[in-house]
Design an enzyme around this catalytic site. Structure first.
Site, PDB file in Angstrom:
ATOM      1  N   THR A  42      -2.790  41.976  -3.630  1.00 30.36           N
ATOM      2  CA  THR A  42      -1.719  40.913  -3.479  1.00 30.36           C
ATOM      3  C   THR A  42      -0.534  41.420  -4.253  1.00 30.36           C
ATOM      4  O   THR A  42      -0.436  41.366  -5.445  1.00 30.36           O
ATOM      5  CB  THR A  42      -2.281  39.663  -4.207  1.00 30.36           C
ATOM      6  OG1 THR A  42      -3.406  39.305  -3.395  1.00 30.36           O
ATOM      7  CG2 THR A  42      -1.223  38.651  -4.001  1.00 30.36           C
TER       8      THR A  42
ATOM      9  N   LYS B 240       0.301  36.450   2.591  1.00 32.84           N
ATOM     10  CA  LYS B 240      -0.533  36.069   1.359  1.00 32.84           C
ATOM     11  C   LYS B 240      -0.265  35.210   0.111  1.00 32.84           C
ATOM     12  O   LYS B 240      -0.896  34.409  -0.246  1.00 32.84           O
ATOM     13  CB  LYS B 240      -1.239  37.794   1.012  1.00 32.84           C
ATOM     14  CG  LYS B 240      -1.775  37.709  -0.391  1.00 32.84           C
ATOM     15  CD  LYS B 240      -3.189  37.030  -0.077  1.00 32.84           C
ATOM     16  CE  LYS B 240      -4.192  37.221  -1.458  1.00 32.84           C
ATOM     17  NZ  LYS B 240      -5.140  36.246  -1.317  1.00 32.84           N
TER      18      LYS B 240
ATOM     19  N   LYS C  10       0.270  35.280 -12.431  1.00 38.84           N
ATOM     20  CA  LYS C  10       1.055  36.381 -11.923  1.00 38.84           C
ATOM     21  C   LYS C  10       1.298  36.162 -10.433  1.00 38.84           C
ATOM     22  O   LYS C  10       2.348  36.238  -9.784  1.00 38.84           O
ATOM     23  CB  LYS C  10      -0.067  37.492 -11.984  1.00 38.84           C
ATOM     24  CG  LYS C  10       0.690  38.963 -11.348  1.00 38.84           C
ATOM     25  CD  LYS C  10      -0.274  39.944 -10.794  1.00 38.84           C
ATOM     26  CE  LYS C  10      -1.402  39.177  -9.493  1.00 38.84           C
ATOM     27  NZ  LYS C  10      -1.752  40.308  -8.702  1.00 38.84           N
TER      28      LYS C  10
END
Lengths: 295, 295, 295, 295
Positions: free
Chosen positions: D96, D172, D241
């Site tokens: 990711t 994503k 994050k």
């Protein structure tokens, strides 16, 4: 010239010094307060104290009211009061309430020939005492003119927002929003400073001496620095009420106000944490809590 | 006493008047700007113009820089510049950048014995011209002392935030947040007023004369009233950059700032609507758009 | 066994199919609607139509109501209706209203020996028609038991939230919030996808086949993809009402809900832009507007 | 047919079961992990373990990588790796990361004739183990075709988002946002329920059986009910994050996402309160904290 008598309703933290200033300016007073003992001092200086709000009014006279909220205002601004004021009577409503409440009460007064004029004020109790209030007013021109001598005795300036009955109430709500938003801004910026090792008294200290050297930032900036929420000028619980009145007015008039929503959320959280009776500036503690800071 | 020479990098809207003030205060200048023609006027008054940023420096001397962003600062504050400054050299970095950028560049300078001092400023170009900037500084005490005569030539006051290398940058970002938040507050409150029939010039007019009679509210209040976003002091695109630097610093230092997030969103939306080059106060237009108002 | 008669108030998009299902299940109906012609079909199948809401009730009988809002409910759930129901009477209130409204009306009914039971439902008109509603209920156990055969005729399942009179109303408001939040999530994520060149039908298409393969995401996901706000299931104006009821309940119970505040803001903006009668999913258009997307 | 060898980089919670599934599907593996001992089990089943990421590649071969963040990906997807893959080589990047990171690395690979294909996945470690991942992919058609047998061994379905190199990364990030927003929605609604006396297990229990009967709501709904943040599937620190990658992508592509901003704020606050290593669903605790609830 015979002394003019004014009816006065509401001897809270704001109302007491305001009534005293009217008395000092030479008006005779007929006062009502829910708890009568707050009228003691005024009575000693010659005010008549009555047991029912409608009894402060005389036919064609002037009544000034300043009470805690819409419900309290509706409870005193009854058909009976309006009827007692009668044709030519004037009710100066200085509470912070919804514009729709003013509209409703203006209609109620009009039924009996009296005028209801919204005239909310900016300023804390110290400002009320020092005749330093700022007064917002809107409504019929002749009523505003007649109110001038009363306003002179209470504040340092009057701002006229036209003839819309609730316009002055909107200004009051919008202004309260603006100053509460300033506190939130200072709180977030201070949290950022402190999480980076800069004490908030140094950061805010600079800001209120330079770009933001105006009363609101200086007064509330000092409170945020002190984080002394126990010294209560205006309790968080009433600040939530004011912010919710603004939020309701915003929704009904189709004005999205995301910062206002955030302020309501801050107060709701403050009350959820038991801070109902803390000073309204306790809002700032929310930003500190979120950042894991102990203020 | 022989005239002191100062290296100066960055002749944008802020840099040009600042350099001119240094010249007026008696400093000799060696200047660099990406586009050389902006140096013409300074050159006519005796400045030396160089073609490479490192050439403004002399061993043990002082360099002042004020550039657009972190990337531009990193591009001029190179190893070569630091080496040219060498032991005893001092770089006064007056740009609005991340505290972490200052930390990185301070280290880079230290490798060659030079000192990098963060000294960002508050004030628009007019303030720069009038020597009315407010200067924030943090870093080693001796460097701050040495910088005093330079600061005297540029601003009306210096605020010292201790010895943390990036502390002054945090103050600058927090201060920019605070003033942008003030604009958002005025925009939301004005939208509320106008949706209730009160022109924003009347509402804000009162506020900036009374509770908010300070430079930020008065300057930006007038811009919100005029809604003239084409007269650009500072473009929205750079304001977004500043707000994102603050947001990044907030996230990394663990300080949640919901109003800041909202301001970033406002600028992102402004740019999505093609307002990149409008004045930063175009932020206010977002609240008007949401309320269906044409400003 | 003689056929049981039920009073039914409110023949809107939800009420009509619900009444028809009660009829189909063998109940005799006495119905009231503000505009009588909506009762035609039920009348043809044997229902009695009355001209005053209180006339649907019989002593000790059951009344079902489903109306637009708190005000409409208060207007039909009068002292007269409660008195007509009398001792042993049961009012099943299936509208989406404030828990405090239920509390007030429960008290009103109790005065006359009748029971007021909050039983709001989840489901659009198609679900009502297909007897696929989900019913939330809270209140006295014996009343809930007695209501079972009615609920059986209307929905596919009943969820019991205890004996708090307004608990079921809170669940309905919280559930409506949850599904509206899902729409906002899809809207923001779709805007992000499209600003990066990915059509929202591809992005949402994947999501509703995989992680979010449930009715809410599938139904509303398809609406967001189609961006056809003119096909109205439930108008934005009523969605705003529901979100504001949730917001009010949240403020009064001291539960800060920032996403809810955002949803209210979206609907306020939608109405400011004239989208009052668009489908509630028009909420999603707000995220597109902000991103400069034409959906 | 000779057995195909695949290079595999990253044996974290996701990578380990994925590598095992490739092995089980008949691929030979050459694996790299920063801490070698995580490769033990794969080695016992025949994998070759190497000490440098570039050594997993063979000329014209396939490499699969799944690492913690952009920095880790940049650290392994070096010029050396790209060169080792060389003409015809294919790097399936399943981490990711930012779409801009993919763009940069695609260019790096192209320099050496290799292809870098973004193919991030949805699913927790259990899903990886069960070959139940959902795979998003975008990039050159021939590369996607060649990757099919690898994808077959890893997931239950592949969704193709065209030929934009970073499009799959955007999907994503948008998908992660959507599921995190669902948690926030459940948290706020649960706080509302509980402040009104309704246990969240009853409220959410109904929701996940009815309108929200899909994996995300069921899995995270149960976590919110249990409030057991110590059983960590994915730590809050990494969730922050991910949300910040989405926020950065949103800002750069000019898509305002207010709910996303709120989620970032929730995680920043969670970390400010020391919850870095709690499960990502600890986000929900923020709504409880604000409401003064102990979960």
């Amino acid at each position: 010239m015979p002394q003019q008598t004014i009816g006065f309703i509401g001897l809270g933290n704001m109302g007491r010094p305001m009534a005293a200033n009217l008395q000092a300016a030479g008006f005779a007073l007929r006062v009502y307060n829910r708890t009568r003992d707050k009228a003691r001092e005024l009575e000693q200086k010659g005010a008549t104290v009555v047991d029912n709000p409608r009894d402060v009014a005389e036919s064609g006279g002037i009544v000034v009211s300043i009470v805690a909220d819409d419900r309290a205002l509706e409870a005193i601004a009854t058909d009976e009061l309006a009827k007692a004021l009668g044709p030519g009577g004037l009710h100066l409503s200085m509470s912070t309430v919804l514009p729709t409440t003013s509209a409703k009460l203006a209609e109620r007064h009009a039924k009996f020939g009296a005028t209801f004029l919204a005239a909310p004020v900016f300023g804390r109790p110290e400002a009320a005492e020092a005749r330093k209030l700022w007064i917002c007013v809107s409504g019929p021109a002749d009523a505003k003119e007649r109110a001038e001598s009363v306003f002179d005795a209470l504040g340092q300036g009057v701002f006229d927002f036209g003839d819309g009955v609730g316009a002055a109430n909107v200004v009051k709500l919008a202004g309260n929003f603006l100053l509460t938003a300033a506190i939130e801004g200072m709180a977030e910026a201070s949290a950022l400073a402190e999480k980076n090792g800069i004490p908030r008294e140094k950061f805010l200290g600079m800001m209120i001496q330079t770009l933001f050297n105006c009363p609101i930032y200086q007064n509330y900036g000092k409170r945020v620095i002190a984080a002394d929420w126990d010294k209560v000028g205006f309790p968080a619980r009433l600040a939530l009420k004011d912010m919710r009145l603004a939020q309701q007015t915003a929704a009904e008039s189709r004005a999205p106000m995301p910062v206002l929503d955030l302020l309501v959320g801050r107060y709701v959280s403050a009350l959820a944490k038991g801070r109902d009776e803390s000073d309204a500036s306790v809002l700032a503690q929310g930003a500190a809590d979120d950042a894991g800071l102990k203020w």
